[in-house]
Write a protein that holds these residues in place. Structure first.
Motif, PDB file in Angstrom:
ATOM      1  N   ARG A   1     -12.033  15.387  -5.655  1.00 46.62           N
ATOM      2  CA  ARG A   1     -11.119  15.903  -4.628  1.00 46.62           C
ATOM      3  C   ARG A   1     -11.272  15.126  -3.320  1.00 46.62           C
ATOM      4  N   LYS A   2     -12.496  14.791  -2.966  1.00 47.32           N
ATOM      5  CA  LYS A   2     -12.734  14.018  -1.738  1.00 47.32           C
ATOM      6  C   LYS A   2     -11.944  12.711  -1.764  1.00 47.32           C
ATOM      7  N   TRP A   3     -11.921  12.068  -2.917  1.00 42.44           N
ATOM      8  CA  TRP A   3     -11.274  10.766  -3.030  1.00 42.44           C
ATOM      9  C   TRP A   3      -9.758  10.898  -3.098  1.00 42.44           C
ATOM     10  N   ILE A   4      -9.254  11.995  -3.677  1.00 41.71           N
ATOM     11  CA  ILE A   4      -7.814  12.256  -3.634  1.00 41.71           C
ATOM     12  C   ILE A   4      -7.381  12.421  -2.180  1.00 41.71           C
ATOM     13  N   ASP A   5      -8.155  13.185  -1.419  1.00 40.96           N
ATOM     14  CA  ASP A   5      -7.826  13.396  -0.009  1.00 40.96           C
ATOM     15  C   ASP A   5      -7.815  12.071   0.760  1.00 40.96           C
ATOM     16  N   LEU A   6      -8.786  11.215   0.496  1.00 42.26           N
ATOM     17  CA  LEU A   6      -8.821   9.906   1.153  1.00 42.26           C
ATOM     18  C   LEU A   6      -7.618   9.060   0.739  1.00 42.26           C
TER      19      LEU A   6
END
Length: 417
Positions: free
Chosen positions: A163-168
């Motif tokens: 999820r962190k990387w989707i947000d980025l």
């Protein structure tokens, strides 16, 4: 009794039959694609009520819809009467789906609306018992997923650290949000897992994509020196992984004062002339080139620098790939034009990247016919640079095969008896 296929995956290699065995492929369609979250669309594909997009969950055709209440649904594209597909368009707007065979009609939420000549059915025939089959549907940051498995863990748990990387990745909307701009689709004669491996394979980049690198100016070529930038690959759990190729472009909100690259100088000038202040110009220009990483989401979609790459298994030796160009939702037309030109440069059918990748995938499938009892090696990699990855995650340097090992461990878990 279910057969156990877990012996075909070891810590650092997988058996060649994973590319070639038709029986194994049929099992994958059931055990993997019917038992996990599968990406089907982006919310911008359905911009208003009664909009739709056709898609796939494994080999099963579906319609992704937004009903008149703006709620999202994923419906099997199959009339409940005699099984004809009820929608053949790729996307559009429709307040009703009508089967072309016998005229049964359905609302965008799947409910059976009307049956022609209903007097031909028994008096107790209840239309409410025959809606289009609806799959469990959840979203995260604009990405729509569906699953056949009703008791599966929530999507946010399945995505986990990804999820962190989707947000980025979505920061390339430059505060406008991300939208799909268009797509192109092609097939290659090879197994779906060959492409799954490719998304986090930096090792091939300077070899396979030499023509792409040769087409760049010196400044941009230096940016795409993916093996020399201190990047890394990280196992994010559940088969997901991220490959960071350009660490300076991981978070597009950072380094806002960095010099504008020469290739974007004309774009920056045009944005200033349109009245954007300098902070907005820099944010937009920085976002145009995309994020500096590839995020692989098991089993079928990648957020790859500046586009979505979606795979669809067709048969054991055929796979369909869709590349989805992304832009800024309501952002400057000049910025979206530039993103399309960058997409075409690498991903398009006349681009410098996709044809070379497809040739490599085809050769893997062809070569796998030789020595059927051999193993596919996935043992490359040294430790990630100090302090860049989550210390609780498996990680390796940017040329490591960490992402492939992560995907196959998830495959092994799902294909066990």
């Amino acid at each position: 009794m279910k057969k156990d296929f877990s012996h075909l995956v070891r810590e650092d290699r997988v058996h060649t039959s994973l590319y070639r065995d038709p029986t194994l492929f049929e099992e994958e369609m059931d055990r993997v694609f019917k038992n996990t979250w599968v990406w089907v669309a982006h919310e911008s594909d359905l911009p208003g009520k009664n909009t739709f997009k056709t898609s796939w969950v494994g080999r099963e055709p579906v319609i992704v819809t937004r009903d008149r209440e703006h709620k999202l649904h994923v419906l099997l594209n199959r009339c409940r009467h005699r099984a004809a597909s009820v929608c053949e368009k790729s996307k559009g707007k429709a307040s009703v789906f009508v089967c072309p065979y016998h005229g049964w009609s359905y609302d965008p939420d799947g409910r059976l609306r009307k049956v022609p000549h209903a007097a031909g059915y028994p008096a107790d025939f209840d239309t409410s018992e025959f809606p289009l089959v609806s799959l469990r549907t959840e979203t995260y940051n604009g990405m729509i997923f569906a699953t056949f498995k009703s008791d599966i863990e929530p999507l946010v748990d399945f995505l986990g650290p990804a999820r962190k990387w989707i947000d980025l990745f979505m920061k390339q909307g430059a505060d406008y949000g991300v939208k799909t701009l268009g797509e192109h689709r092609f097939r290659f004669p090879g197994n779906w897992k060959i492409q799954l491996e490719n998304t986090t394979d930096a090792y091939h980049f300077p070899i396979v994509h030499k023509t792409f690198l040769d087409s760049l100016d010196a400044e941009t070529e230096n940016v795409f020196d993916v093996l020399g930038q201190g990047g890394w690959i990280e196992d994010l759990g559940n088969g997901h992984s991220v490959m960071v190729m350009i660490p300076d472009l991981v978070d597009l909100d950072q380094n806002a004062d960095a010099p504008i690259p020469d290739r974007f100088a004309d774009l920056a000038k045009e944005l200033r002339q349109e009245g954007h202040n300098e902070a907005a110009v820099r944010k937009i220009v920085r976002a145009v080139g995309g994020a500096g990483f590839n995020l692989n989401l098991f089993p079928n979609v990648a957020c790859s620098m500046a586009f979505f790459r979606v795979l669809r298994p067709v048969s054991v030796d055929e796979t369909e790939i869709t590349h989805v160009a992304l832009g800024m939702n309501g952002g400057p037309a000049a910025a979206n034009r530039m993103r399309l030109r960058l997409h075409e440069h690498f991903q398009g059918p006349m681009g410098f990247g996709t044809p070379d990748d497809a040739e490599g995938w085809e050769r893997v499938q062809r070569g796998s016919a030789a020595g059927s009892d051999l193993w596919i090696m996935l043992n490359r990699g040294v430790d990630a640079p100090e302090g860049v990855s989550d210390p609780s995650h498996n990680a390796g340097d940017v040329s490591a095969e960490t992402g492939m090992r992560a995907a196959y461990q998830m495959w092994k878990r799902m294909m066990a008896a």
